[in-house]
Design a protein around this motif. Structure first.
Motif, PDB file in Angstrom:
ATOM      1  N   UNK A  98      49.567  44.608  40.377  1.00 42.84           N
ATOM      2  CA  UNK A  98      48.443  45.471  40.092  1.00 42.84           C
ATOM      3  C   UNK A  98      47.189  44.954  40.790  1.00 42.84           C
ATOM      4  N   UNK A  99      46.347  45.883  41.253  1.00 48.14           N
ATOM      5  CA  UNK A  99      45.068  45.487  41.798  1.00 48.14           C
ATOM      6  C   UNK A  99      44.157  45.005  40.677  1.00 48.14           C
ATOM      7  N   UNK A 100      43.174  44.201  41.032  1.00 49.45           N
ATOM      8  CA  UNK A 100      42.210  43.688  40.036  1.00 49.45           C
ATOM      9  C   UNK A 100      40.812  43.894  40.573  1.00 49.45           C
ATOM     10  N   UNK A 101      39.988  44.633  39.821  1.00 51.65           N
ATOM     11  CA  UNK A 101      38.649  44.998  40.257  1.00 51.65           C
ATOM     12  C   UNK A 101      37.647  44.624  39.171  1.00 51.65           C
ATOM     13  N   UNK A 102      36.586  43.912  39.568  1.00 47.00           N
ATOM     14  CA  UNK A 102      35.505  43.586  38.635  1.00 47.00           C
ATOM     15  C   UNK A 102      34.449  44.677  38.732  1.00 47.00           C
ATOM     16  N   UNK A 103      34.190  45.361  37.619  1.00 46.49           N
ATOM     17  CA  UNK A 103      33.230  46.459  37.535  1.00 46.49           C
ATOM     18  C   UNK A 103      31.981  45.908  36.868  1.00 46.49           C
ATOM     19  N   UNK A 104      30.968  45.566  37.664  1.00 44.74           N
ATOM     20  CA  UNK A 104      29.802  44.871  37.135  1.00 44.74           C
ATOM     21  C   UNK A 104      28.560  45.749  37.194  1.00 44.74           C
ATOM     22  N   UNK A 124      43.837  46.832  37.154  1.00 45.01           N
ATOM     23  CA  UNK A 124      43.213  46.165  36.022  1.00 45.01           C
ATOM     24  C   UNK A 124      41.734  46.011  36.336  1.00 45.01           C
ATOM     25  N   UNK A 125      40.886  46.367  35.385  1.00 44.20           N
ATOM     26  CA  UNK A 125      39.436  46.331  35.588  1.00 44.20           C
ATOM     27  C   UNK A 125      38.794  45.436  34.541  1.00 44.20           C
ATOM     28  N   UNK A 126      37.911  44.590  35.002  1.00 36.08           N
ATOM     29  CA  UNK A 126      37.142  43.745  34.100  1.00 36.08           C
ATOM     30  C   UNK A 126      35.684  44.175  34.124  1.00 36.08           C
ATOM     31  N   UNK A 127      35.110  44.423  32.970  1.00 36.12           N
ATOM     32  CA  UNK A 127      33.687  44.750  32.853  1.00 36.12           C
ATOM     33  C   UNK A 127      32.878  43.461  32.860  1.00 36.12           C
ATOM     34  N   UNK A 128      31.819  43.415  33.679  1.00 32.66           N
ATOM     35  CA  UNK A 128      30.913  42.272  33.694  1.00 32.66           C
ATOM     36  C   UNK A 128      29.487  42.818  33.722  1.00 32.66           C
ATOM     37  N   UNK A 129      28.572  42.184  33.006  1.00 34.44           N
ATOM     38  CA  UNK A 129      27.197  42.675  32.957  1.00 34.44           C
ATOM     39  C   UNK A 129      26.250  41.557  32.558  1.00 34.44           C
TER      40      UNK A 129
END
Length: 250
Positions: free
Chosen positions: A43-49, A81-86
């Motif tokens: 799976x691709x992994x993308x950080x959504x910040x 898969x997406x990780x939320x960062x803020x």
């Protein structure tokens, strides 16, 4: 300028804008046209910040609607898969767990309220570097409108991300000149791209997020297939990447 602490884990168009999108896709063409760095079947992994300081609440609400596009565009691929960062408030910078479907990511975003504070983009870039060291990260997406940090430091961190194959896609709301300069530099040095947007280009932003997610999940082949099926942003992104690849070979 914000501190350099680690990111903590979270509990759980107008004609002008069309030109901005075209410029964005033009810059994206310099990205490698091969895969996203994921092994076959992974799976691709993308950080959504995102910037979650006080002025950002309307855009945060908009982003909650847009995030589903990243999943919907990659469902037929290996997945994403997406990780939320803020960041927000006084030195607060957090990252969620990795989410494999939009419902759980939306729940994580709904729990966040924007708070006044300074930008902490450097911490997001360091976090991406750290996450990639644990397991390959395909790309980082950032949405914000200002920069209150040392641009040289941001550029250095972006260069480090390029060395490990993590391009940054920066979507800028508004026209702040310092943000424009900094975001453009981060995009260039990381091997990604930068584009401005406003409420009038929400549809374009949604399409571009989907196209970036497809590339992050399945690489050039997946983007090529999607461009034939749907056209739009996927076709534009694919054509620019293919042109860049042809120029490198000639």
């Amino acid at each position: 300028m914000a501190g350099k602490g680690k990111v903590t884990k979270q509990g759980e168009g107008t004609t002008g804008r069309t030109r901005e999108v075209d410029d964005f896709l033009q810059k994206v063409r310099s990205m490698p046209a091969q895969g996203s760095g994921q092994a076959a079947g992974q799976r691709g992994r993308l950080i959504f910040s995102l910037d979650a300081t006080a002025s950002r609440q309307p855009t945060w609400d908009q982003a909650m609607d847009l995030q589903a596009e990243m999943f919907s565009q990659t469902g037929s691929l290996g997945g994403l898969d997406v990780q939320l960062a803020f960041y927000r408030g006084f030195g607060e910078c957090k990252a969620s767990r990795w989410h494999s479907e939009p419902g759980s990511l939306l729940k994580a975003m709904t729990a966040v309220q924007c708070l006044a504070g300074r930008t902490q983009i450097a911490r997001l870039l360091r976090h991406a570097r750290s996450e990639n060291a644990k397991k390959k990260v395909s790309a980082l997406v950032f949405i914000g409108d200002s920069v209150e940090e040392d641009v040289d430091e941001l550029g250095h961190l972006a260069g480090e991300l390029k060395l490990v194959g993590v391009p940054c896609f920066l979507f800028q709301e508004g026209h702040d000149p310092m943000a424009t300069q900094a975001f453009a530099q981060i995009a260039k040095l990381s091997g990604g791209a930068h584009c401005r947007f406003d409420a009038g280009s929400a549809r374009q932003l949604k399409d571009l997020l989907g196209a970036v997610a497809v590339y992050a999940s399945g690489g050039m082949k997946a983007l090529s297939d999607r461009s034939r099926e749907q056209g739009g942003a996927a076709r534009q992104l694919h054509d620019r990447l293919r042109l860049a690849d042809h120029r490198r070979e000639s």
